[in-house]
Design a protein around this motif. Structure first.
Motif, mmCIF file in Angstrom:
data_model
loop_
_atom_site.group_PDB
_atom_site.id
_atom_site.type_symbol
_atom_site.label_atom_id
_atom_site.label_comp_id
_atom_site.label_asym_id
_atom_site.label_seq_id
_atom_site.Cartn_x
_atom_site.Cartn_y
_atom_site.Cartn_z
ATOM 1 N N ARG A 168 0.827 -1.208 0.000
ATOM 2 C CA ARG A 168 0.000 0.000 0.000
ATOM 3 C C ARG A 168 0.859 1.255 0.000
ATOM 4 O O ARG A 168 1.915 1.295 0.621
ATOM 5 C CB ARG A 168 -0.933 0.016 1.206
ATOM 6 C CG ARG A 168 -2.201 -0.809 0.963
ATOM 7 C CD ARG A 168 -3.133 -0.765 2.136
ATOM 8 N NE ARG A 168 -2.956 -1.921 3.001
ATOM 9 C CZ ARG A 168 -3.510 -2.040 4.194
ATOM 10 N NH1 ARG A 168 -4.237 -1.060 4.695
ATOM 11 N NH2 ARG A 168 -3.302 -3.131 4.919
ATOM 12 N N GLY A 181 -13.921 5.442 -1.840
ATOM 13 C CA GLY A 181 -12.984 4.443 -2.354
ATOM 14 C C GLY A 181 -13.469 3.921 -3.687
ATOM 15 O O GLY A 181 -14.540 4.296 -4.175
ATOM 16 N N GLY A 182 -12.646 3.064 -4.286
ATOM 17 C CA GLY A 182 -13.024 2.491 -5.574
ATOM 18 C C GLY A 182 -11.850 1.764 -6.201
ATOM 19 O O GLY A 182 -10.822 1.556 -5.562
ATOM 20 N N THR A 183 -12.022 1.375 -7.473
ATOM 21 C CA THR A 183 -10.989 0.625 -8.185
ATOM 22 C C THR A 183 -10.794 1.213 -9.579
ATOM 23 O O THR A 183 -11.771 1.564 -10.247
ATOM 24 C CB THR A 183 -11.398 -0.866 -8.308
ATOM 25 O OG1 THR A 183 -11.525 -1.406 -6.987
ATOM 26 C CG2 THR A 183 -10.356 -1.677 -9.067
ATOM 27 N N THR A 210 -5.699 -0.972 -9.556
ATOM 28 C CA THR A 210 -5.369 -0.220 -8.338
ATOM 29 C C THR A 210 -6.646 0.041 -7.550
ATOM 30 O O THR A 210 -7.645 0.496 -8.117
ATOM 31 C CB THR A 210 -4.733 1.156 -8.689
ATOM 32 O OG1 THR A 210 -3.663 0.969 -9.603
ATOM 33 C CG2 THR A 210 -4.245 1.870 -7.443
ATOM 34 N N HIS A 211 -6.619 -0.257 -6.255
ATOM 35 C CA HIS A 211 -7.751 0.081 -5.372
ATOM 36 C C HIS A 211 -7.375 1.333 -4.589
ATOM 37 O O HIS A 211 -6.214 1.491 -4.195
ATOM 38 C CB HIS A 211 -8.036 -1.072 -4.402
ATOM 39 C CG HIS A 211 -8.240 -2.387 -5.100
ATOM 40 N ND1 HIS A 211 -9.360 -2.667 -5.852
ATOM 41 C CD2 HIS A 211 -7.434 -3.485 -5.195
ATOM 42 C CE1 HIS A 211 -9.252 -3.891 -6.364
ATOM 43 N NE2 HIS A 211 -8.089 -4.399 -5.985
ATOM 44 N N HIS A 213 -8.582 4.338 -1.433
ATOM 45 C CA HIS A 213 -9.418 4.633 -0.268
ATOM 46 C C HIS A 213 -9.037 6.033 0.215
ATOM 47 O O HIS A 213 -7.861 6.307 0.460
ATOM 48 C CB HIS A 213 -9.133 3.582 0.823
ATOM 49 C CG HIS A 213 -9.807 3.849 2.121
ATOM 50 N ND1 HIS A 213 -11.163 3.923 2.263
ATOM 51 C CD2 HIS A 213 -9.288 4.082 3.366
ATOM 52 C CE1 HIS A 213 -11.468 4.175 3.529
ATOM 53 N NE2 HIS A 213 -10.346 4.296 4.216
ATOM 54 N N SER A 227 -3.848 0.731 -3.003
ATOM 55 C CA SER A 227 -3.449 -0.664 -2.806
ATOM 56 C C SER A 227 -3.269 -1.305 -4.177
ATOM 57 O O SER A 227 -4.145 -1.234 -5.034
ATOM 58 C CB SER A 227 -4.534 -1.395 -2.015
ATOM 59 O OG SER A 227 -4.226 -2.752 -1.905
ATOM 60 N N GLU A 229 -2.967 -4.209 -6.848
ATOM 61 C CA GLU A 229 -3.253 -5.612 -7.170
ATOM 62 C C GLU A 229 -2.234 -6.106 -8.200
ATOM 63 O O GLU A 229 -1.873 -7.269 -8.226
ATOM 64 C CB GLU A 229 -4.683 -5.736 -7.717
ATOM 65 C CG GLU A 229 -5.199 -7.150 -7.700
ATOM 66 C CD GLU A 229 -6.689 -7.223 -8.007
ATOM 67 O OE1 GLU A 229 -7.026 -7.914 -8.976
ATOM 68 O OE2 GLU A 229 -7.503 -6.595 -7.292
#
Length: 296
Positions: A168, A181-183, A210-211, A213, A227, A229
């Motif tokens: 992260r 938040g989202g992706t 990519t996530h 927040h 975060s 992936e």
């Protein structure tokens, strides 16, 4: 049981081993310290055997060996204003790098983390080199891991996706991010000028996820946790710009918003399974003070 103990410039307490046993066992028996303190002293390179720094807890001691235990637990061989050692064992080393230093050499004279570590290994008489496992951009700060031998490097390289289970970053981005938040997911590819650009459809590049927040916000800026992936080149910087909120201080993908006169991106959590022992390794550094001050 302290035998032949004497002080040397107040830095170390000295002992002589009476009988053969593993180092950790000896330390727990002879030092008035908890198991976690003993392990921290070992990992912090505060133990010397016959004058040589040892971090291996199962190091085999023989009768007559001399043990020196640092009182400060500070490593007297590692001095760098750009790199801080967070953890070290015989297979790998985890560091926190400052912004402004490359992960590895690019050109003959550039200072970089790998050469700082190689110099430290030489001074501490470790017969190893730092092997690059992953990279952070020169202007990104935060946590990195280097392997100490080719076998460990190869495990990291071939099993990175299975070994690393949490990475992260925290960033100060331009503007107020309204979503909690989202992706972001799309394809990333470099053009001929080495600028990474994104495409919602497969453009022959690499798929990137990519996530995000949102941690804090003002009307001008937001503090966002990203975060990963997938770990693609410039992934966070491009995806942050795709959100309409580029990372502050980003000369390549930003909008000129530069409140802290640095790229406001910091790798603050790194978690992986140890490539040799399989043990869970979890590291976290504080969010940089300058980032936090913007959201008081």
């Amino acid at each position: 049981m302290k035998t032949n103990g004497y002080q040397q410039k107040d830095q170390y307490s000295h002992y002589v081993v009476r009988e053969a046993q593993p180092l950790l066992e000896w330390l727990l028996e002879n030092l008035k310290l908890s198991r976690s303190k003993v392990k921290a002293t070992l990992q912090g390179r505060g133990i010397k055997v016959n004058g040589k720094t040892v971090t291996q807890f199962d190091f085999p001691l023989q009768a007559g060996m001399r043990i020196s235990v640092s009182k400060t637990k500070k490593n007297d061989l590692f001095k760098s204003r750009y790199v801080k050692v967070v953890y070290e064992d015989r297979f790998l080393i985890v560091v926190e790098k400052a912004e402004g230093i490359l992960s590895m050499a690019a050109g003959a004279r550039s200072m970089n983390v790998k050469s700082v570590l190689d110099d430290y290994f030489l001074k501490s008489r470790q017969k190893c080199r730092a092997h690059v496992v992953h990279r952070l951009d020169r202007d990104t700060s935060g946590l990195m891991v280097y392997a100490k031998d080719m076998e460990t490097e190869q495990i990291f390289e071939h099993e990175w996706q299975q070994i690393v289970y949490d990475r992260r970053y925290v960033a100060v981005v331009s503007g107020e991010v309204e979503e909690e938040g989202g992706t972001i997911a799309n394809w990333l590819k470099d053009n001929k000028a080495f600028v990474t650009y994104s495409s919602p459809v497969d453009n022959g590049g690499k798929y990137a996820v990519t996530h995000f927040h949102t941690l804090a916000r003002t009307t001008e800026h937001s503090l966002v946790e990203f975060s990963l992936e997938t770990g693609r080149k410039n992934q966070i910087r491009v995806h942050s710009a795709d959100m309409g909120h580029p990372v502050c201080g980003d000369a390549k993908y930003g909008n000129g918003d530069d409140p802290l006169h640095r790229l406001c991106l910091h790798a603050y959590i790194l978690c992986f399974y140890h490539p040799v022992t399989g043990e869970r390794m979890e590291f976290e550094t504080p969010v940089p003070t300058a980032f936090r001050k913007m959201f008081k």
